[in-house]
Every structure is written in structure tokens, then in C-alpha cells.
Design a protein around this motif. Structure first.
Motif, PDB file in Angstrom:
ATOM      1  N   GLU A 181     -28.428  -7.900   6.660  1.00 12.90           N
ATOM      2  CA  GLU A 181     -27.375  -8.656   5.973  1.00 12.90           C
ATOM      3  C   GLU A 181     -27.730  -8.830   4.498  1.00 12.90           C
ATOM      4  N   THR A 182     -29.005  -9.041   4.231  1.00 17.81           N
ATOM      5  CA  THR A 182     -29.451  -9.110   2.835  1.00 17.81           C
ATOM      6  C   THR A 182     -29.257  -7.771   2.141  1.00 17.81           C
ATOM      7  N   LEU A 183     -29.602  -6.687   2.828  1.00 15.44           N
ATOM      8  CA  LEU A 183     -29.402  -5.350   2.263  1.00 15.44           C
ATOM      9  C   LEU A 183     -27.926  -5.119   1.933  1.00 15.44           C
ATOM     10  N   ARG A 189     -36.340  -0.763   6.430  1.00 21.14           N
ATOM     11  CA  ARG A 189     -36.400  -2.171   6.832  1.00 21.14           C
ATOM     12  C   ARG A 189     -36.556  -2.322   8.340  1.00 21.14           C
ATOM     13  N   ARG A 222     -23.644  -5.744  -4.794  1.00 17.40           N
ATOM     14  CA  ARG A 222     -23.682  -6.348  -6.129  1.00 17.40           C
ATOM     15  C   ARG A 222     -23.316  -5.295  -7.163  1.00 17.40           C
ATOM     16  N   LEU A 247     -26.280 -16.023  11.527  1.00 11.67           N
ATOM     17  CA  LEU A 247     -26.457 -14.575  11.508  1.00 11.67           C
ATOM     18  C   LEU A 247     -25.405 -13.899  12.388  1.00 11.67           C
ATOM     19  N   ALA A 303     -20.397  -7.790   4.176  1.00  9.14           N
ATOM     20  CA  ALA A 303     -21.475  -8.459   3.441  1.00  9.14           C
ATOM     21  C   ALA A 303     -21.438  -9.970   3.640  1.00  9.14           C
ATOM     22  N   GLY A 304     -20.507 -10.473   4.453  1.00  6.48           N
ATOM     23  CA  GLY A 304     -20.449 -11.903   4.739  1.00  6.48           C
ATOM     24  C   GLY A 304     -19.037 -12.429   4.716  1.00  6.48           C
ATOM     25  N   ARG A 323     -25.584  -7.330   1.250  1.00  8.42           N
ATOM     26  CA  ARG A 323     -25.201  -8.119   0.073  1.00  8.42           C
ATOM     27  C   ARG A 323     -25.754  -7.500  -1.206  1.00  8.42           C
ATOM     28  N   ASP A 324     -27.008  -7.070  -1.151  1.00  5.92           N
ATOM     29  CA  ASP A 324     -27.617  -6.476  -2.339  1.00  5.92           C
ATOM     30  C   ASP A 324     -26.884  -5.211  -2.767  1.00  5.92           C
ATOM     31  N   ALA A 371     -31.112 -10.341   9.812  1.00  4.02           N
ATOM     32  CA  ALA A 371     -31.179 -11.032   8.522  1.00  4.02           C
ATOM     33  C   ALA A 371     -31.522 -10.062   7.399  1.00  4.02           C
ATOM     34  N   ALA A 372     -32.466  -9.150   7.656  1.00  5.34           N
ATOM     35  CA  ALA A 372     -32.865  -8.188   6.630  1.00  5.34           C
ATOM     36  C   ALA A 372     -31.714  -7.271   6.245  1.00  5.34           C
TER      37      ALA A 372
END
Length: 683
Positions: A288-290, A563, A296, A257, A323-324, A292-293, A285-286
Motif C-alpha cells: 500500500e505504501t508502494l 518488497r 506521487r 489495511l 492507492a487508498g 501511494r509512492d 502495508a508495504a
């Protein structure tokens, strides 16, 4: 390791037996032992505010070897380990004569190794020296080193060394690394099946690797469970339930993370073994997921950055630099929370707050949104339209350019730059001295620092330097950006902005921004406790056609708050000294703002007095004086010497029968607030 290993064990047993009468010689022999380094290199750890692992780095040879604290290991694992490997660990002095004699006798009788004679301390000796297990010299050396270790280290330290060095397959060493690799968690709470597998693996770590031979791993685990029933560590029922648990069939990735923030921490303090950051691992973590989402389906090369902070403490709770690392084609390795970008309109709240403090305006002050020029500089609104006179609070909510440039001109752009400095924003000018375009984003800033600026506005105008280390001092001299009244007024105005479609109506105080050429889309907002900054764009600075802060970044801002927590914390109440009145009750100088050096530019669509011409001398007529307007947009309002005499007029020509004799000013104002005036004399 059959006949030869058996002879080694038998020889060792005989040597120990003969040595019983030579205790002094044995003591001298043990005391002369040269100890290997007792502090093996371990992975650098990054932990969050609660102590959870955010990220770890391999040691120099690419090994995952995390430091182990026995107090944070499941006690059941320790009990099972000792029962299986060395049940007299607490009583022997490094070598267990009973175990060695038994193993040696069994090896001689059977011609092969039936049971091991190594204690946990001897295994630690072997792991410290990376020595083999079967050679006679190796066994003797391990026994000697084990006896020496017991004289220098307490039992819990020897146990800690075993749990830090035991091999678990591939480049995994140590209990904590194994728990993360095979179960994705700390070893503080292990099931009997998990504990048994972690006991079985070090005996043959490559042959029993669950990801390569799960059946071999299962068989070894089940043998440990069976032994635990015999040793009284597990009931038969618990062992049967544990045997039904599946064996992992793949290695899990280690936590990784906040890669940009953790790299930053490592670069600043490379000698630290443990870094505790202010980040919240679950929130990180939440988000980082947001991130990436949200990317897309986005255009190629578009990146995103998010910063979340508690503006009361100044602690950063989440920092998403992209996003990573591995996001293809998006330059994910660049930390966009620290990159210089144009802020677009996100500086406007600061300009208005400074204007309030300088006594130039009040939220209800009327300000002009008309074509103006400052020498050769003629700013335009984003949509190219003009709205005439309107209250300052509405001008801020609409993010109009001309009113904020008028204010910046009155303040002086140097004062805006000084306020940014007080807020901790290291703004970088593209040229020399700051110009009026600074207010519209003509300066380089960083998302992290802009989030700190808004944290200051949320904190009644006191600068809030953001910090991201738990041991980083929060004591800093208090620096005021703007007065608490001005900060509250700006927050109150921004909380009246409509949320993006589909977002909750929660009165979040926020501002969006879009830089020139659609290169940067921003949204920064705060409630009574937290502040979040969002940036989206391409790291290389190329445009993203159609990207607007309101459409692109604002929805991410509202979702990030959702979030973060279920409901917003209320914004602070107005300070007692705040002037809460309508426009009509403002002091005369605050009723209408007038620029200092702005020059009005004729609007080609503004109304023009077709008749009478300026300076005309007119003869009084019984029906009234005819007047006519061209251009402009109806309905029109006609005024004589500041007094309205005809309103809502759709026609372009009327008769004014209210002109007194002598000099008068005739004015016409159209629906957009644009006006035309002439001065005439009636005889």
C-alpha cells in the motif's frame, strides 16, 4: 458525588450488615435478578493469516469496542489492575463487604468519598446497564447484579467483560481498542507505564484523555504506579523508570489495511464477527505504501492495483485495490483488482502456449511478421514496423501483434476463450462472438483473475483459483489450462525478457501490456513460488497519454517482488518431454509457421523485381543474366531456385551467371526479410 454518594455507600454497608442474618432472603433476592444481555456488540474484526489485526469496524453506535481474550492480554496488566481496583477479586462473591464497610465509614467520617467500594464485578454491572455510580438505588442495583453475575459467570468471564466494556475516552471502549488508540498495538505486551495509564483512564475517561489533557493523564498514571510499589507489584526502580516514559498526546488511527478486500469480506459474510484472511499484514502495508509512492506526481485520476499470490497454494497474500480510499481525485474507493479492463498484450503468453500444445509452433519455429489481412481486419504492430521472419520466442519477447494474431487465427479465438474459462478468467466480450482482436486485448478481464491465469502458467499449466479466506476450501477439481511443456516453454521465454532500467537481472518471468489508447498499463510476473499482477490507469477508462506497461507498470512489478522477498525462487526445470532443440533440428512442419486464412498485404517498401519480369523468356549470355531490384533495404540476398548465389549485396543490379537453362525461380530478399520472386525461362 460528595455527601450524597457518601450516604449511599454508608447505607449500602448497613444493608449488607443487616442482611447477613437473612441469607435465604438474600439468595432469593439475587436469584430473581433479571440479567442484562451478557454479550455486548463488538467490532467486526479482519485479521491476517497470522492473526494480526488488518481492520476493524465500529459497532452500531460508532463505538470502537474490540473483543478481548484475557489469554492474549499482558499478565502484568491483569495483576496491576486487580491490585489497584479489586485485590480480593478472586475471593469475594461480587460484593466485597470489607471494602464497602471501609468506604462507607470513610465517607461518613469525612463527608465525602475517600475510596470506592465497588468491586470489578460491580463495575461490570454498571457498564452492562450503563447506569450511574452515585445514586443509592444505583449502588443497590449494581450490588444485586454483581452478586447475580458471580452466580452465572466464572471469574475470568467477568474479567473479560470488564476489559471489553471499560471506557477509555471518546468512542473508545475496552482494553484492546484502547491499546490500539493510545499505543498502536495489541495489549499482549505492555510496559508498566502503558499498563498503568490503561488502569487509570476508565476511572475518569474524559477528564484524563491524553489527547486533551496529557498532564491529567500523566498524574493519574503516576498515582497508579505509586500504588503498585506499595502493593509490591513494581519495584521502586521500575516505577521511577516508568514515570519517565512519555504519555501519548494523540489518538492513533486504527489499522485499516486492505480496505477493498475487507469490505468485500464483510459484504459476503456480514454476520461474521471474525474474518481471517490469507493476506500478510506486513506485506499488505508495504505494498500500500508502494502504491501511494508510485502515484506521487502521476497525472490526475490515475489509479493503481496490485495482487500478490502464492501460486503453490493459491492464497492471495496482498491485494491493493487503489492507492487508498481517501486519495483525492483518483476514485480510490473503486477496487481496481476487480474492475473489467482490457488486458492489452498480457494474453499473448496464453496464445503461444495453446499454439505449442496444438502442434502449430515451437519456440524456435520461424513465424512471419509482415503485413497481413484477415478479410477486412489488418492488425498492426504497436510501433508500426515489421521484422520479417523471426523465431516464435523472439516474437513473444518483442510482443509483436501480427504473429500472435496468425496463431490465434490458426487456433480459433473460441479456443482462446475456452482456455481463459479453464483458467478462471471470466472474460467479457464487448460484442457477440470472439474475433481475432481478443488476442490483442479486445476483451474485458480483471486483474485478480489475470493473476490467477499467470499462477496457472507458473504451476506447469494447472489452473490455480485464488482464495483469500483462511477457511476457504482449497479442494477444487484440477483443471488444466495448457500442458506442462507449453507452460514451461512460455515461462522460459518470458524469463528472458530484459528487466526495466535499474531493476535487478533476476530472470523474473513477466509480461507487460498496454491497451488501446493507453487506457491500461499492465505487468504480471512470476518466479518459482509467487505471482504478482500490476495494473495502472484511470478507473473511468479515459486515456493516460504516454503510459506503457513496460515503462509504467513493470518497474512497480519488480519493486513489489523486492518488497516481497530478498531473492527470487528459481523457476521449475523443463519437463522430461520438452523438445529442447534448435531450429535446424525441428521436425519439418515446425520449422516455419504458415497462417491459414491470412492474406499477405503488399508492403510499399518491400523489394520489387524491376528486371526480369515474371514469366520472361531470356537468352543466355556469356556475362550472365542481368537482374535489378527497386525498393527494399540493402544488403540484398539473391537466390536461384532456393539456393543463395549472392549475399550481402549493396548494389541494386547484379549479373547472375549461375542460371541453368530451362525454368528457374529468381528471388531477392532485403535486410528486413521481405522478398520478391519471379519465374523465368533461360534458352
Amino acid at each position: 458525588m460528595t455527601r450524597r454518594a457518601g450516604l449511599a455507600l454508608a447505607g449500602l454497608a448497613l444493608a449488607l450488615g443487616l442482611g447477613a442474618g437473612g441469607r435465604d432472603a438474600l439468595d432469593r433476592w439475587v436469584d430473581a435478578t433479571v440479567l442484562p444481555p451478557l454479550a455486548p456488540a463488538t467490532s467486526v474484526e479482519m485479521r491476517d493469516r497470522g492473526g494480526a489485526l488488518l481492520r476493524a469496524y465500529t459497532v452500531g453506535d460508532g463505538i470502537w469496542r474490540l473483543p478481548v481474550d484475557p489469554a492474549r492480554v499482558d499478565p502484568r496488566y491483569v495483576e496491576m489492575l486487580l491490585a489497584y481496583e479489586d485485590k480480593r477479586f478472586a475471593r469475594h462473591s461480587g460484593v466485597d463487604p470489607r471494602a464497602v464497610l471501609r468506604a462507607g465509614w470513610q465517607a461518613l467520617v469525612n463527608g465525602r468519598v475517600v475510596s470506592g467500594g465497588s468491586t470489578l464485578t460491580m463495575q461490570v454491572a454498571r457498564l452492562l446497564e450503563r447506569s450511574g455510580t452515585g445514586a443509592w438505588s444505583g449502588k443497590i442495583r449494581q450490588a444485586r447484579l454483581a452478586l447475580a453475575l458471580e452466580r452465572h459467570l466464572p471469574k475470568d468471564e467477568i474479567l473479560r467483560l470488564y476489559m471489553a466494556l471499560a471506557p477509555f475516552g471518546g468512542n473508545i471502549e475496552g482494553l484492546r481498542a484502547a491499546a490500539f488508540a493510545w499505543f498502536g498495538k495489541e495489549p499482549a505486551r505492555l510496559t508498566p507505564a502503558e499498563a498503568a495509564l490503561l488502569i487509570a483512564l476508565p476511572q475518569s475517561p474524559e477528564a484524563r484523555r491524553p489527547d486533551r489533557d496529557p498532564e491529567a493523564a500523566r498524574a493519574a498514571r503516576d498515582r497508579v504506579l505509586a500504588r503498585m510499589v506499595t502493593a509490591g507489584q513494581l519495584s521502586p526502580e521500575a516505577a521511577r523508570a516508568a514515570i519517565r516514559d512519555p504519555v501519548p498526546t494523540r489518538r492513533l488511527p486504527f489499522p485499516a489495511l486492505a480496505p477493498h478486500m475487507t469490505d468485500r469480506a464483510l459484504a459476503e459474510a456480514p454476520d461474521r464477527a471474525l474474518h481471517q484472511l490469507t493476506l500478510d499484514g506486513a506485506l499488505q502495508a508495504a505494498l500500500e505504501t508502494l502504491a501511494r509512492d508510485r502515484l506521487r506526481g502521476a497525472a490526475r485520476g490515475v489509479s493503481i492495483a496490485i495482487v500478490v499470490a502464492d501460486h503453490g497454494s493459491g492464497e492471495i497474500l496482498a491485494s491493493v485495490g487503489s492507492a487508498g480510499y481517501e486519495v483525492s481525485g483518483r476514485d480510490g474507493f473503486i477496487d481496481m483488482t476487480r474492475a473489467l479492463r482490457s488486458p492489452g498484450s498480457t494474453l499473448k503468453p496464453l496464445v503461444y502456449a495453446l499454439g505449442f500444445d496444438a502442434g502449430l509452433a515451437h519456440p524456435q519455429t520461424l513465424i512471419a511478421d509482415r503485413p497481413v489481412a484477415f478479410g477486412s481486419y489488418a492488425p498492426q504492430n504497436f510501433d508500426g514496423a515489421f521484422r520479417g521472419e523471426l523465431p516464435v520466442d523472439e516474437a513473444l519477447r518483442l510482443s509483436l501483434n501480427i504473429p500472435v494474431v496468425l496463431l490465434t487465427d490458426a487456433l480459433g479465438p473460441e479456443n482462446l476463450m475456452a482456455a481463459l474459462d479453464r483458467a478462471g478468467v471470466e472474460a467479457v466480450l464487448p460484442g457477440g462472438r470472439p474475433g481475432l482482436a481478443v488476442a490483442l486485448g479486445g476483451v474485458g478481464v480483471r486483474l485478480e483473475e489475470m493473476t490467477a491465469l499467470y499462477a496457472g502458467l507458473a504451476s506447469y499449466g494447472v489452473a490455480k483459483p485464488l482464495r483469500w479466506r483462511m477457511d476457504q476450501g482449497a479442494e477444487a477439481p484440477v483443471r488444466r489450462i495448457v500442458s506442462r511443456v507449453a507452460a514451461w516453454q512460455v515461462g522460459h521465454i518470458l524469463s528472458g525478457l530484459a528487466p526495466p532500467p535499474g531493476a535487478p537481472m533476476n530472470r523474473l518471468a513477466y509480461k507487460t501490456g498496454t491497451s488501446y489508447g493507453h487506457r491500461d498499463a499492465w505487468a504480471i510476473g512470476f518466479d518459482g513460488r509467487h505471482v504478482i499482477g500490476i495494473w495502472m490507469g484511470r478507473p473511468d477508462g479515459t486515456p493516460v497519454p504516454g503510459a506503457f506497461g513496460a515503462d509504467t507498470a513493470a518497474p512497480v512489478l519488480f519493486e513489489a517482488f523486492q518488497r516481497l522477498k530478498p531473492a527470487l525462487d528459481p523457476l521449475p526445470a523443463p519437463p522430461p518431454e520438452a523438445l529442447l532443440v534448435g531450429a535446424s533440428r525441428l521436425p519439418e512442419p515446425l520449422k516455419r509457421f504458415r497462417g491459414r486464412s491470412a492474406r499477405l498485404i503488399p508492403d510499399p517498401q518491400a523489394p520489387v523485381m524491376a528486371f526480369p519480369p515474371d514469366g520472361a523468356v531470356l537468352a543466355a549470355q556469356a556475362a550472365g543474366v542481368p537482374v535489378r531490384v527497386r525498393e527494399g533495404r540493402p544488403p540484398f540476398t539473391w537466390m536461384v531456385s532456393g539456393r543463395p548465389v549472392a549475399t550481402g549485396v549493396q548494389r541494386r543490379d547484379v549479373l547472375l551467371d549461375t542460371l541453368p537453362k530451362g525454368f528457374s525461380e529468381i528471388a531477392v530478399i532485403d535486410a528486413e526479410g521481405r522478398a520478391a520472386r519471379v519465374r523465368v525461362e533461360l534458352q
